[in-house]
Design an enzyme around this catalytic site. Structure first.
Site, PDB file in Angstrom:
ATOM      1  CE1 TYR A   1      -3.253   2.882   0.505  1.00 42.64           C
ATOM      2  CE2 TYR A   1      -4.116   1.652   2.362  1.00 42.64           C
ATOM      3  CZ  TYR A   1      -4.219   2.696   1.481  1.00 42.64           C
ATOM      4  OH  TYR A   1      -5.285   3.572   1.572  1.00 42.64           O
ATOM      5  CB  CYS A   2       0.973   4.303   0.118  1.00 43.67           C
ATOM      6  SG  CYS A   2       1.504   6.026  -0.023  1.00 43.67           S
ATOM      7  CB  ILE A   3       5.802   4.523   0.859  1.00 50.41           C
ATOM      8  CG1 ILE A   3       7.314   4.509   0.688  1.00 50.41           C
ATOM      9  CG2 ILE A   3       5.398   4.071   2.246  1.00 50.41           C
ATOM     10  CD1 ILE A   3       8.032   5.418   1.681  1.00 50.41           C
TER      11      ILE A   3
END
Length: 601
Positions: free
Chosen positions: A334-336
């Site tokens: 998720y994301c980074i």
């Protein structure tokens, strides 16, 4: 009649006395405020705004425009003057009629000015209309600046918008009818409560002003949020591994491990039962493992991206395989954590390690060529300030990131909540999402600069490759089956940028889903809510705009579509796995201990 007058006078005197008593409480609060301001943590001045060079360039460009195209500048100035004078005359004429009424208001609807007094009362209406005229004039002046590089123009546009938002009359007591009326109605108590709220926020963040968005006393980890049952089955210096308790008699053979962003806490995916992604996945018959990252302090100064990969991703894969007896796992980033998952997959490819069967990316960027709304914060003056801050503290404090993200939506996440808390004296709402939003995590100094310099600024991964762990990592080597979910209105990871990164990955088995809404609501979108549809198109060779034009729209959550994709890559059904059944020692109950550590700058 005399008696009523006397009673009214006595009541008025009592009310005034109570108000005076409340206002005198300010003296008792002054010492707390003085102490926290005297002992507050300081930070690099570069983090508060752009260098003076930006405004100097803007002024120079504006003067250049005035000299070479004076008619255009004079035209805009005269238009502003004309509107201001006309507005003043209309207000005077309305007052001359002997009625307490405002002149005609032709300004656009703005929810900051919802109180009817902004339209009806001549004083407040005059202030509001003139503010909006001033805001329009400033915005127009910025747009008129032509002799600037595009990225500098974008920064100028952003920071001028911040000045405009800051100067809204709703942000000042003397020009906010809601706050003034509340002060009168509560006999000054709202102002005292607001000051207490302000001091409390300063004390909670070592003197840094971060507006609290949610009532922190309303939530308990493991009590009313992060409640999905599970056990901590592994712990090292980087993360705790949570294995969730099955709710079905049988589960898929291939386990699933989720890597949340270490900028935040994992329980965004497990807020409450009704919208818990964790619970929903477990209920579909998967053995689910969640990585709960450590909240680093200054001792993590030299921890880099390579440590997150080796002691995070690779270690998690090895533990999950050992626990389940499987040779492969399915992974979600998720994301980074999705960005880093792509780095990890390239590394595993080069090592000949086939531990990951399929990968899912939630709102993950791997191509940073278009920096979007974050461009104002990715120039050297700001990043230099972050580098100095991390060198000083050993970490990038969570409050720095929280403030940066908040000012991307300043009226909703800064000024609006500040007015309610500090001027109206209101207690922040008991809102689980906002509670999570305020429960951030620090970043290690080395890792933060690797990410900001190498990935965000120089875009090395998408443009040639990124050197890490003794390897040259490239997107083309991400060649396992993958599914990417991006969000239509995401201002942190714009969907078109996620799309472009997926196009550069080497897999021949790619699925891309673009869901409605933003970075959080687009992902945390349970089917039971019946909200936010999603777009799909199998042709990923297209430009993003053409992809969307040809995409099919489906009402409702993307979760079932993704689960169908995952089901096909998760093997046969076997008896459910119980945490600890492999004989290893259980280290504690979910949500674990790492998630409870607060970040204090």
């Amino acid at each position: 009649m005399t008696t009523k007058s006397t009673d009214g006078g006595e009541q008025g005197a009592e009310s005034l006395a109570r108000m005076t008593e409340n206002l005198n409480k300010v003296d008792a609060l002054r010492d707390r405020l003085t102490h926290i301001l005297a002992t507050r943590n300081t930070h690099q001045a570069a983090l508060d705004g752009p260098s003076q060079e930006l405004f100097s360039k803007a002024a120079k460009a504006y003067v250049h425009e005035a000299m070479h195209n004076p008619a255009k500048v004079i035209e805009h100035q005269l238009a502003f003057w004309s509107k201001s004078v006309t507005h003043f005359v209309e207000a005077q004429q309305a007052l001359a009629k002997g009625t307490l009424s405002a002149p005609e208001d032709r300004t656009a609807t703005d929810r900051r000015f919802a109180n009817p007094m902004w339209q009806q009362h001549p004083y407040f209406n005059f202030v509001k209309q003139q503010y909006l005229m001033n805001a329009e004039a400033i915005a127009q002046a910025v747009e008129d600046v032509e002799d600037m590089a595009p990225h500098e123009k974008q920064r100028l546009r952003y920071f001028s918008r911040q000045i405009i938002d800051l100067m809204s009359p709703t942000n000042f007591l003397a020009t906010n009818p809601d706050a003034l009326q509340r002060a009168v109605d509560t006999e000054g108590e709202s102002l005292i409560k607001g000051l207490e709220n302000l001091i409390g926020d300063l004390e909670a963040n070592n003197g840094e002003l971060i507006v609290r968005l949610a009532d922190e006393d309303a939530f308990e980890l493991g009590g009313n949020i992060a409640t999905t049952p599970g056990k901590v089955v592994f712990r090292n210096r980087m993360f705790e591994l949570i294995q969730f308790t099955p709710t079905t008699k049988k589960v898929h053979t291939t386990p699933l491990v989720v890597f949340p962003p270490w900028i935040n806490k994992y329980y965004i995916l497990d807020l409450k039962a009704q919208n818990s992604f964790v619970k929903w996945v477990v209920d579909q018959g998967y053995t689910l493992f969640m990585v709960s990252w450590v909240n680093p302090d200054s001792s993590y100064r030299d921890v880099g991206m390579e440590d997150y990969i080796e002691d995070g991703y690779v270690a998690a894969f090895n533990e999950v395989k050992a626990i389940t007896g499987q040779d492969q796992v399915n992974a979600v980033g998720y994301c980074i954590a999705g960005t880093t998952l792509s780095l990890t997959l390239s590394l595993l490819k080069q090592r000949g390690d086939t531990s990951v069967k399929s990968a899912t990316f939630f709102t993950a960027l791997t191509d940073f060529s278009d920096q979007g709304e974050f461009q104002p914060f990715l120039t050297d003056d700001f990043i230099d300030g972050i580098e100095a801050e991390t060198a000083d503290k050993g970490i990038l404090p969570s409050i720095v990131m929280a403030r940066t993200f908040s000012f991307l939506r300043s009226n909703d996440l800064v000024y609006g909540p500040a007015v309610k808390s500090y001027m109206m004296g209101e207690t922040p709402p008991a809102f689980d999402l906002l509670y999570w939003n305020g429960d951030g995590a620090n970043l290690p100094a080395k890792m933060a600069m690797q990410y900001l310099r190498g990935l965000c600024q120089r875009n090395e991964l998408a443009e040639g490759g990124y050197d890490l762990c003794g390897h040259h990592l490239v997107l083309d080597e991400v060649d396992i089956p993958l599914c990417a979910i991006a969000c239509e209105t995401d201002h942190i990871a714009p969907w078109k940028d996620s799309f472009r990164g997926v196009q550069k990955m080497g897999s021949t088995d790619k699925t891309f889903i673009m869901t409605q809404s933003g970075h959080i609501a687009g992902i945390v979108n349970p089917p039971s809510k019946g909200k936010y549809g999603h777009y799909t198109n199998d042709d990923l060779s297209l430009e993003y705009s053409d992809w969307l034009a040809g995409a099919a729209f489906t009402e409702g959550s993307w979760w079932p579509r993704w689960e169908s994709w995952l089901d096909a890559r998760s093997g046969e059904m076997i008896p459910a796995r119980i945490p600890g059944a492999d004989g290893r020692v259980i280290l504690g109950d979910a949500p674990g201990s790492y998630v409870a550590v607060k970040a204090r700058g």
